[in-house]
Write a protein that holds these residues in place. Structure first.
Motif, PDB file in Angstrom:
ATOM      1  N   VAL A 176       0.847  -1.188   0.000  1.00 20.79           N
ATOM      2  CA  VAL A 176       0.000   0.000   0.000  1.00 20.79           C
ATOM      3  C   VAL A 176       0.885   1.242   0.000  1.00 20.79           C
ATOM      4  CG1 VAL A 176      -1.737   1.313   1.265  1.00 20.79           C
ATOM      5  CG2 VAL A 176      -1.890  -1.186   1.151  1.00 20.79           C
ATOM      6  N   SER A 177       0.616   2.154  -0.922  1.00 16.82           N
ATOM      7  CA  SER A 177       1.425   3.353  -1.077  1.00 16.82           C
ATOM      8  C   SER A 177       0.894   4.505  -0.226  1.00 16.82           C
ATOM      9  CB  SER A 177       1.436   3.781  -2.551  1.00 16.82           C
ATOM     10  OG  SER A 177       2.146   4.997  -2.722  1.00 16.82           O
ATOM     11  N   ALA A 197       2.196   9.240 -15.251  1.00 18.55           N
ATOM     12  CA  ALA A 197       3.464   9.881 -14.901  1.00 18.55           C
ATOM     13  C   ALA A 197       3.608   9.975 -13.386  1.00 18.55           C
ATOM     14  CB  ALA A 197       3.536  11.280 -15.528  1.00 18.55           C
ATOM     15  N   ALA A 198       2.514  10.295 -12.704  1.00 19.01           N
ATOM     16  CA  ALA A 198       2.550  10.419 -11.246  1.00 19.01           C
ATOM     17  C   ALA A 198       2.772   9.079 -10.561  1.00 19.01           C
ATOM     18  CB  ALA A 198       1.245  11.049 -10.752  1.00 19.01           C
ATOM     19  N   SER A 199       2.513   7.980 -11.265  1.00 16.65           N
ATOM     20  CA  SER A 199       2.653   6.648 -10.656  1.00 16.65           C
ATOM     21  C   SER A 199       4.057   6.077 -10.786  1.00 16.65           C
ATOM     22  CB  SER A 199       1.656   5.678 -11.310  1.00 16.65           C
ATOM     23  OG  SER A 199       2.082   5.314 -12.625  1.00 16.65           O
ATOM     24  N   LEU A 200       4.924   6.715 -11.565  1.00 21.42           N
ATOM     25  CA  LEU A 200       6.244   6.144 -11.818  1.00 21.42           C
ATOM     26  C   LEU A 200       7.078   6.030 -10.540  1.00 21.42           C
ATOM     27  CD1 LEU A 200       7.159   7.931 -15.179  1.00 21.42           C
ATOM     28  CD2 LEU A 200       6.319   5.602 -14.859  1.00 21.42           C
ATOM     29  N   LEU A 201       7.086   7.078  -9.718  1.00 23.76           N
ATOM     30  CA  LEU A 201       7.866   7.040  -8.484  1.00 23.76           C
ATOM     31  C   LEU A 201       7.320   6.020  -7.482  1.00 23.76           C
ATOM     32  CD1 LEU A 201      10.141   8.076  -6.704  1.00 23.76           C
ATOM     33  CD2 LEU A 201       8.640   9.955  -5.981  1.00 23.76           C
ATOM     34  N   PRO A 202       6.004   5.999  -7.195  1.00 20.20           N
ATOM     35  CA  PRO A 202       5.494   4.958  -6.299  1.00 20.20           C
ATOM     36  C   PRO A 202       5.778   3.549  -6.801  1.00 20.20           C
ATOM     37  CG  PRO A 202       3.855   6.677  -6.597  1.00 20.20           C
ATOM     38  CD  PRO A 202       4.957   6.962  -7.565  1.00 20.20           C
ATOM     39  N   ASN A 203       5.681   3.348  -8.099  1.00 22.29           N
ATOM     40  CA  ASN A 203       5.970   2.041  -8.684  1.00 22.29           C
ATOM     41  C   ASN A 203       7.426   1.641  -8.448  1.00 22.29           C
ATOM     42  OD1 ASN A 203       7.206   0.687 -11.392  1.00 22.29           O
ATOM     43  ND2 ASN A 203       5.199  -0.182 -10.955  1.00 22.29           N
ATOM     44  N   LYS A 204       8.338   2.591  -8.658  1.00 21.55           N
ATOM     45  CA  LYS A 204       9.762   2.307  -8.440  1.00 21.55           C
ATOM     46  C   LYS A 204      10.037   1.976  -6.974  1.00 21.55           C
ATOM     47  CE  LYS A 204      14.416   4.224  -8.905  1.00 21.55           C
ATOM     48  NZ  LYS A 204      14.790   3.870  -7.513  1.00 21.55           N
ATOM     49  N   ILE A 215      -0.463  -0.376  -4.127  1.00 26.41           N
ATOM     50  CA  ILE A 215      -1.911  -0.218  -4.062  1.00 26.41           C
ATOM     51  C   ILE A 215      -2.210   1.195  -3.581  1.00 26.41           C
ATOM     52  CG2 ILE A 215      -3.974  -0.889  -2.752  1.00 26.41           C
ATOM     53  CD1 ILE A 215      -3.092  -3.743  -2.953  1.00 26.41           C
ATOM     54  N   TYR A 216      -3.127   1.865  -4.270  1.00 23.08           N
ATOM     55  CA  TYR A 216      -3.506   3.227  -3.901  1.00 23.08           C
ATOM     56  C   TYR A 216      -4.826   3.210  -3.135  1.00 23.08           C
ATOM     57  CZ  TYR A 216      -0.042   4.579  -7.404  1.00 23.08           C
ATOM     58  OH  TYR A 216       1.122   4.719  -8.126  1.00 23.08           O
ATOM     59  N   LEU A 217      -4.857   3.966  -2.055  1.00 18.75           N
ATOM     60  CA  LEU A 217      -6.085   4.146  -1.299  1.00 18.75           C
ATOM     61  C   LEU A 217      -6.809   5.394  -1.789  1.00 18.75           C
ATOM     62  CD1 LEU A 217      -4.777   3.327   2.295  1.00 18.75           C
ATOM     63  CD2 LEU A 217      -5.743   1.766   0.586  1.00 18.75           C
TER      64      LEU A 217
END
Length: 347
Positions: A176-177, A197-204, A215-217
């Protein structure tokens, strides 16, 4: 147009090693919107876009895209899976970003033309591969201010892709991010590049910690599951109910909508769209992520703060998840009868 001189080798593609990477194919469709209307569009061998340096797509993110697949069916015919749903979702994305809608008929015809023009790149039946189509709309033209573009491009290109799971369908773990995927009343329900684009950092960060993705809440309360990376979430309860989140900031997955129908009509499950609270993970015996690329990614476990919750297994796919995967891919490849209107044939 520029002649395509580097595709000859692709006639000998090793379908067994095909992944999810860009391969230049023969032709793509392109149409232009000027003076209030789309032109008829055309196929071209040129895979390079030529756009103004002030295009709103470059500076202000005025663009959206779709993803769908064509399949070589068991009987040798070619199936497009629910392209009308992709057309409708692109229209909603265009409306959200003040771009002209691409009519459904134009969208489907463009997809059919692209598939027909690139049939030699369509993986054979039995390889598990498919032809991935990427339609998109971008704002172009001379501009500098924050406003809708004076002109637009609609295009569709395709890439042959292999089965998402090289080692077979197997569970993946997620974390969970703390990041938000979308803002309340933002563009979460639109398929726009800024969300990705905003998801690249959480994914890394998830990968760096050994997880498949994050997983995004929900962005307002951070108590409810919304999305799994770039896919939708679903779970199976102990009493056999197919559960999936419902929220105005979730991208409406066509795969998820299809699974809802198949779970109810083919598997006889109860289905429910609503709040899925992160605190209630112990109510679910199976869970998964669903989307066009993988169809279903089984979720082995979810890390939330200091707790790691395992569903069915970290190594084995749950029985309901397996049945859902087999039923949906069976429809796509023509192995089982499709619900009415789900398949569009490419001549």
């Amino acid at each position: 147009m520029t002649a395509n001189t580097d595709t000859a080798a692709h006639t000998d593609i090793d379908w067994s090693t095909l992944g999810f990477t860009y391969i230049r194919t023969d032709q793509r469709f392109i149409a232009h919107w000027k003076d209030g209307a789309w032109d008829a569009g055309t196929l071209t061998t040129d895979n390079t876009l030529h756009i103004a340096e002030g295009s709103t797509a470059l500076h202000y993110g005025q663009q959206c895209f779709e993803g769908l697949k064509a399949y070589r069916a068991k009987d040798g015919s070619v199936n497009l899976f629910r392209p009308d749903m992709n057309a409708a979702r692109m229209q909603r994305s265009c409306d959200r970003l003040l771009m002209p809608e691409v009519p459904t008929e134009m969208f489907i015809e463009a997809c059919r033309q692209v598939v027909a023009a690139n049939l030699r790149f369509l993986p054979p039946y039995g390889t598990g591969g498919s032809l991935y189509l990427r339609p998109f709309v971008i704002g172009v033209g001379d501009n500098i201010g924050v406003r809708t573009a004076p002109e637009f491009i609609f295009s569709v290109f395709c890439v042959p892709v292999g089965p998402y799971f090289k080692g077979g369908l197997s569970p993946v773990n997620f974390i969970v991010s703390d990041y938000d995927r979308a803002a309340p009343n933002g563009t979460g329900a639109a398929k726009v590049g800024g969300n990705y684009a905003a998801s690249l950092l959480p994914n890394k960060e998830a990968h760096d910690r050994g997880f498949g993705d994050c997983i995004y809440l929900d962005p307002e309360t951070h108590t409810k599951i919304e999305e799994v990376g770039a896919a939708n979430f679903f779970a199976i309860t102990r009493d056999g109910t197919f559960v999936t989140p419902k929220s105005p900031s979730i991208l409406a997955s066509i795969t998820r909508q299809s699974l809802l129908t198949l779970a109810h009509d083919r598997l006889g499950l109860k289905v429910h769209e609503g709040d899925v609270f992160i605190r209630d993970l112990d109510q679910f015996v199976e869970a998964g992520a669903c989307g066009t690329a993988a169809v279903i990614t089984p979720i082995g476990g979810i890390q939330y703060k200091d707790d790691f919750h395992v569903f069915h297994s970290e190594t084995e796919v749950g029985p309901v998840t397996r049945r859902l995967y087999d039923e949906l891919t069976g429809v796509q490849f023509g192995e089982v009868d499709a619900p009415e209107g789900w398949i569009v044939k490419v001549d």
